[in-house]
Design a protein around this motif. Structure first.
Motif, PDB file in Angstrom:
ATOM      1  N   HIS A  34      -6.939  -4.263  16.446  1.00  0.00           N
ATOM      2  CA  HIS A  34      -5.929  -4.700  15.634  1.00  0.00           C
ATOM      3  C   HIS A  34      -6.210  -4.569  14.229  1.00  0.00           C
ATOM      4  O   HIS A  34      -5.405  -4.220  13.444  1.00  0.00           O
ATOM      5  CB  HIS A  34      -5.632  -6.293  16.014  1.00  0.00           C
ATOM      6  CG  HIS A  34      -4.982  -6.392  17.482  1.00  0.00           C
ATOM      7  ND1 HIS A  34      -4.353  -5.552  17.777  1.00  0.00           N
ATOM      8  CD2 HIS A  34      -5.279  -7.312  18.479  1.00  0.00           C
ATOM      9  CE1 HIS A  34      -3.754  -5.911  19.317  1.00  0.00           C
ATOM     10  NE2 HIS A  34      -4.435  -6.909  19.579  1.00  0.00           N
ATOM     11  N   ILE A  35      -7.452  -4.978  14.033  1.00  0.00           N
ATOM     12  CA  ILE A  35      -7.792  -4.825  12.513  1.00  0.00           C
ATOM     13  C   ILE A  35      -8.093  -3.561  11.858  1.00  0.00           C
ATOM     14  O   ILE A  35      -7.462  -3.132  10.893  1.00  0.00           O
ATOM     15  CB  ILE A  35      -9.161  -5.622  12.193  1.00  0.00           C
ATOM     16  CG1 ILE A  35      -8.838  -7.234  12.481  1.00  0.00           C
ATOM     17  CG2 ILE A  35      -9.737  -5.655  10.870  1.00  0.00           C
ATOM     18  CD1 ILE A  35     -10.124  -8.206  12.768  1.00  0.00           C
ATOM     19  N   ASN A  37      -6.620  -0.855  13.006  1.00  0.00           N
ATOM     20  CA  ASN A  37      -5.018  -0.285  13.123  1.00  0.00           C
ATOM     21  C   ASN A  37      -4.312  -0.910  11.805  1.00  0.00           C
ATOM     22  O   ASN A  37      -3.542  -0.038  10.998  1.00  0.00           O
ATOM     23  CB  ASN A  37      -4.253  -0.563  14.244  1.00  0.00           C
ATOM     24  CG  ASN A  37      -4.872   0.286  15.524  1.00  0.00           C
ATOM     25  OD1 ASN A  37      -5.833   1.265  15.371  1.00  0.00           O
ATOM     26  ND2 ASN A  37      -4.621  -0.194  16.542  1.00  0.00           N
ATOM     27  N   THR A  38      -4.649  -1.968  11.446  1.00  0.00           N
ATOM     28  CA  THR A  38      -4.017  -2.561  10.454  1.00  0.00           C
ATOM     29  C   THR A  38      -4.440  -1.800   9.081  1.00  0.00           C
ATOM     30  O   THR A  38      -3.548  -1.300   8.271  1.00  0.00           O
ATOM     31  CB  THR A  38      -4.294  -4.262   9.998  1.00  0.00           C
ATOM     32  OG1 THR A  38      -3.778  -4.998  11.048  1.00  0.00           O
ATOM     33  CG2 THR A  38      -3.613  -4.538   8.687  1.00  0.00           C
ATOM     34  N   GLU A  41      -2.637   1.620   8.981  1.00  0.00           N
ATOM     35  CA  GLU A  41      -1.254   1.575   8.822  1.00  0.00           C
ATOM     36  C   GLU A  41      -1.075   1.427   7.263  1.00  0.00           C
ATOM     37  O   GLU A  41      -0.285   1.871   6.616  1.00  0.00           O
ATOM     38  CB  GLU A  41      -0.688   0.330   9.548  1.00  0.00           C
ATOM     39  CG  GLU A  41      -0.643   0.727  11.163  1.00  0.00           C
ATOM     40  CD  GLU A  41       0.421   1.869  11.730  1.00  0.00           C
ATOM     41  OE1 GLU A  41       0.936   2.317  10.577  1.00  0.00           O
ATOM     42  OE2 GLU A  41       0.156   1.946  12.773  1.00  0.00           O
ATOM     43  N   GLN A  42      -1.750   0.232   6.714  1.00  0.00           N
ATOM     44  CA  GLN A  42      -1.775   0.130   5.380  1.00  0.00           C
ATOM     45  C   GLN A  42      -2.259   1.489   4.289  1.00  0.00           C
ATOM     46  O   GLN A  42      -1.443   1.447   3.379  1.00  0.00           O
ATOM     47  CB  GLN A  42      -2.559  -1.336   4.982  1.00  0.00           C
ATOM     48  CG  GLN A  42      -1.784  -2.414   5.535  1.00  0.00           C
ATOM     49  CD  GLN A  42      -0.465  -2.869   4.788  1.00  0.00           C
ATOM     50  OE1 GLN A  42      -0.317  -2.862   3.646  1.00  0.00           O
ATOM     51  NE2 GLN A  42       0.907  -2.464   5.875  1.00  0.00           N
ATOM     52  N   ALA A  44      -2.102   4.462   5.096  1.00  0.00           N
ATOM     53  CA  ALA A  44      -1.310   5.445   5.457  1.00  0.00           C
ATOM     54  C   ALA A  44       0.124   5.064   4.146  1.00  0.00           C
ATOM     55  O   ALA A  44       0.548   5.884   3.703  1.00  0.00           O
ATOM     56  CB  ALA A  44      -0.665   5.393   6.795  1.00  0.00           C
ATOM     57  N   ALA A  45       0.519   3.976   4.524  1.00  0.00           N
ATOM     58  CA  ALA A  45       1.397   3.491   3.528  1.00  0.00           C
ATOM     59  C   ALA A  45       1.202   3.753   2.167  1.00  0.00           C
ATOM     60  O   ALA A  45       2.065   4.248   1.207  1.00  0.00           O
ATOM     61  CB  ALA A  45       1.951   1.865   3.819  1.00  0.00           C
ATOM     62  N   HIS A  62       0.313  -3.756  -0.793  1.00  0.00           N
ATOM     63  CA  HIS A  62      -0.565  -2.756   0.186  1.00  0.00           C
ATOM     64  C   HIS A  62      -1.844  -3.050  -0.151  1.00  0.00           C
ATOM     65  O   HIS A  62      -3.032  -3.377   0.616  1.00  0.00           O
ATOM     66  CB  HIS A  62      -0.248  -1.445   0.005  1.00  0.00           C
ATOM     67  CG  HIS A  62       1.161  -1.244   0.706  1.00  0.00           C
ATOM     68  ND1 HIS A  62       1.775  -1.570   1.800  1.00  0.00           N
ATOM     69  CD2 HIS A  62       2.418  -0.348   0.242  1.00  0.00           C
ATOM     70  CE1 HIS A  62       3.075  -1.439   2.090  1.00  0.00           C
ATOM     71  NE2 HIS A  62       3.322  -0.469   1.139  1.00  0.00           N
ATOM     72  N   LEU A  68      -7.436  -7.887   2.099  1.00  0.00           N
ATOM     73  CA  LEU A  68      -7.607  -9.000   3.048  1.00  0.00           C
ATOM     74  C   LEU A  68      -8.125  -8.556   4.155  1.00  0.00           C
ATOM     75  O   LEU A  68      -9.093  -9.203   5.009  1.00  0.00           O
ATOM     76  CB  LEU A  68      -6.425  -9.778   3.117  1.00  0.00           C
ATOM     77  CG  LEU A  68      -5.869 -10.796   2.213  1.00  0.00           C
ATOM     78  CD1 LEU A  68      -4.303 -11.005   2.336  1.00  0.00           C
ATOM     79  CD2 LEU A  68      -6.667 -12.144   2.490  1.00  0.00           C
ATOM     80  N   THR A  69      -7.697  -7.478   4.766  1.00  0.00           N
ATOM     81  CA  THR A  69      -7.854  -7.064   6.136  1.00  0.00           C
ATOM     82  C   THR A  69      -9.459  -6.516   6.102  1.00  0.00           C
ATOM     83  O   THR A  69     -10.096  -6.713   7.058  1.00  0.00           O
ATOM     84  CB  THR A  69      -7.166  -5.842   6.646  1.00  0.00           C
ATOM     85  OG1 THR A  69      -5.856  -6.578   6.519  1.00  0.00           O
ATOM     86  CG2 THR A  69      -7.136  -5.455   8.019  1.00  0.00           C
TER      87      THR A  69
END
Lengths: 147, 147
Positions: A34-35, A37-38, A41-42, A44-45, A62, A68-69
């Motif tokens: 989950h971490i 992947n976050t 995704e961020q 990539a954005a 972003h 944070l992540t």
């Protein structure tokens, strides 16, 4: 019933009654995925913004979300549970792995601090230097095992 | 060469020379999926903590990351580009969709504020009230179209 149990769990947790631990290996692997992947995704954005194919309105958010992540990632790898896309080298070379992860989090924390100070455009010029994903993935990630 | 072009783009962006826009429909859909996937991954990580199967060390960071990402989501749906998992109702009922998204972001902003004030345990007791994902997904998301 599920909901009642869940609320009971939360109340117990808040009261310090429960000492939560990873329930099993699948939970450990799911959590770190989950971490990671976050982060994916961020990044990539943000990459779409850096490539100027998406307007930059959310750029600061972003960078902050990445920071944070990244700060949460090392904790998710602390349980030595092989599996997912992690190579065994994560734990065999823990000193190097954790050093790299801490440097990654530190660079993003600095970028986030600059963004909060209103210097988003300057941060965007250099933020790819902070996104050291590939160097670490080449050593510690087995993409063939991707779900 | 790719890198040079990319840096050129960033410099131009920072200098305000370029007026970036979504390059095409796929970019629009990809961007909003990066954001919604981030929400999904962070909500899942927080859910594992709420279920006490993962230690709560990162709970505050997950709430803050959710809040930041929720604040970016509406912007990603502003271009009226059908596709991905979005139902056409997103844009047909834009007033309701945007109201729900703003309320979602607002609730998470309040939770994040409380977390920053050191009240993480209290926030964890109520944060599921802020995660109104299902109500909105039932109306506006077509999961069958998931990649």
């Amino acid at each position: 019933m599920r909901r009642s149990l869940s609320i009971l769990g939360i109340v117990a947790l808040a009261a310090g009654v429960l000492s939560p631990a990873y329930a099993d290996d699948k939970d450990v692997i799911d959590y770190r995925q989950h971490i990671m992947n976050t982060l994916s995704e961020q990044a990539a954005a943000l990459g779409q913004i850096l490539s100027t194919i998406v307007p930059p309105d959310n750029a600061a958010a972003h960078v902050e979300a990445l920071s944070l992540t990244a700060s949460t990632a090392l904790k998710a790898f602390e349980p030595k549970v092989l599996g997912g896309e992690s190579k065994p080298e994560v734990w065999q070379n823990w000193a190097d792995f954790s050093k790299r992860m801490n440097e990654f989090a530190q660079k993003l924390a600095e970028a986030s601090k600059e963004v909060k100070a209103g210097h988003t455009e300057e941060v965007l010029l250099n933020v790819t230097d902070a996104l050291t994903c590939k160097g670490c993935h080449d050593l510690y990630r087995d993409e063939k095992k991707k779900k």
